[in-house]
Design a protein around this motif. Structure first.
Motif, PDB file in Angstrom:
ATOM      1  N   GLU A   1       0.833  -1.205   0.000  1.00 53.30           N
ATOM      2  CA  GLU A   1       0.000   0.000   0.000  1.00 53.30           C
ATOM      3  C   GLU A   1       0.867   1.254   0.000  1.00 53.30           C
ATOM      4  O   GLU A   1       0.584   2.219  -0.714  1.00 53.30           O
ATOM      5  N   HIS A   2       1.943   1.237   0.776  1.00 53.89           N
ATOM      6  CA  HIS A   2       2.859   2.382   0.824  1.00 53.89           C
ATOM      7  C   HIS A   2       3.505   2.613  -0.538  1.00 53.89           C
ATOM      8  O   HIS A   2       3.579   3.753  -1.009  1.00 53.89           O
ATOM      9  N   VAL A   3       3.967   1.548  -1.185  1.00 51.75           N
ATOM     10  CA  VAL A   3       4.591   1.664  -2.504  1.00 51.75           C
ATOM     11  C   VAL A   3       3.587   2.216  -3.515  1.00 51.75           C
ATOM     12  O   VAL A   3       3.923   3.091  -4.327  1.00 51.75           O
ATOM     13  N   ASN A   4       2.351   1.752  -3.464  1.00 46.31           N
ATOM     14  CA  ASN A   4       1.324   2.247  -4.379  1.00 46.31           C
ATOM     15  C   ASN A   4       1.034   3.731  -4.145  1.00 46.31           C
ATOM     16  O   ASN A   4       0.845   4.483  -5.104  1.00 46.31           O
TER      17      ASN A   4
ATOM     18  N   SER B   1       1.600   9.358  -5.961  1.00 44.25           N
ATOM     19  CA  SER B   1       1.944  10.759  -5.684  1.00 44.25           C
ATOM     20  C   SER B   1       3.168  11.238  -6.441  1.00 44.25           C
ATOM     21  O   SER B   1       3.343  12.452  -6.624  1.00 44.25           O
ATOM     22  N   HIS B   2       3.990  10.322  -6.924  1.00 44.51           N
ATOM     23  CA  HIS B   2       5.202  10.684  -7.695  1.00 44.51           C
ATOM     24  C   HIS B   2       5.312   9.781  -8.917  1.00 44.51           C
ATOM     25  O   HIS B   2       6.153   8.869  -8.963  1.00 44.51           O
ATOM     26  N   PRO B   3       4.487  10.008  -9.941  1.00 41.59           N
ATOM     27  CA  PRO B   3       4.451   9.092 -11.095  1.00 41.59           C
ATOM     28  C   PRO B   3       5.736   9.082 -11.927  1.00 41.59           C
ATOM     29  O   PRO B   3       6.042   8.079 -12.577  1.00 41.59           O
TER      30      PRO B   3
ATOM     31  N   SER C   1      11.427   6.805 -10.456  1.00 42.51           N
ATOM     32  CA  SER C   1      11.762   5.446 -10.851  1.00 42.51           C
ATOM     33  C   SER C   1      11.574   4.484  -9.680  1.00 42.51           C
ATOM     34  O   SER C   1      11.407   4.891  -8.533  1.00 42.51           O
ATOM     35  N   GLU C   2      11.635   3.170  -9.934  1.00 43.50           N
ATOM     36  CA  GLU C   2      11.463   2.149  -8.911  1.00 43.50           C
ATOM     37  C   GLU C   2      12.584   2.206  -7.873  1.00 43.50           C
ATOM     38  O   GLU C   2      12.387   1.835  -6.729  1.00 43.50           O
ATOM     39  N   GLN C   3      13.756   2.627  -8.266  1.00 42.08           N
ATOM     40  CA  GLN C   3      14.882   2.636  -7.348  1.00 42.08           C
ATOM     41  C   GLN C   3      14.651   3.657  -6.282  1.00 42.08           C
ATOM     42  O   GLN C   3      15.061   3.588  -5.185  1.00 42.08           O
TER      43      GLN C   3
END
Length: 71
Positions: free
Chosen positions: A56-59, A64-66, A69-71
């Motif tokens: 949920e936090h990652v989503n 909020s920051h599209p 990057s994933e890193q």
């Protein structure tokens, strides 16, 4: 009533052995705060009950920051 003796109960065979300084050669190792934090984070990341909260936090971060990057 530490000075009273118990009636009908046998004395503990450990009485007097658990008092005092302890054994020779005992080494106490302290752990740094950084190591404690790393261990805590490792445990939290590997408990099944916490995984939904992490997802949920990652989503929320992705929403909020599209452009991040994933890193």
């Amino acid at each position: 009533m530490p000075s009273c003796e118990l009636v009908g109960l046998p004395k503990s065979r450990h009485e007097g052995k658990c008092e005092g300084k302890g054994v020779r050669g005992v080494r106490i190792q302290s752990v740094s705060r950084k190591e404690v934090d790393q261990a805590h984070l490792y445990i939290l990341n590997n408990i099944i009950d916490v995984i939904p909260y992490i997802s949920e936090h990652v989503n929320e971060i992705k929403a909020s920051h599209p452009r991040m990057s994933e890193q």
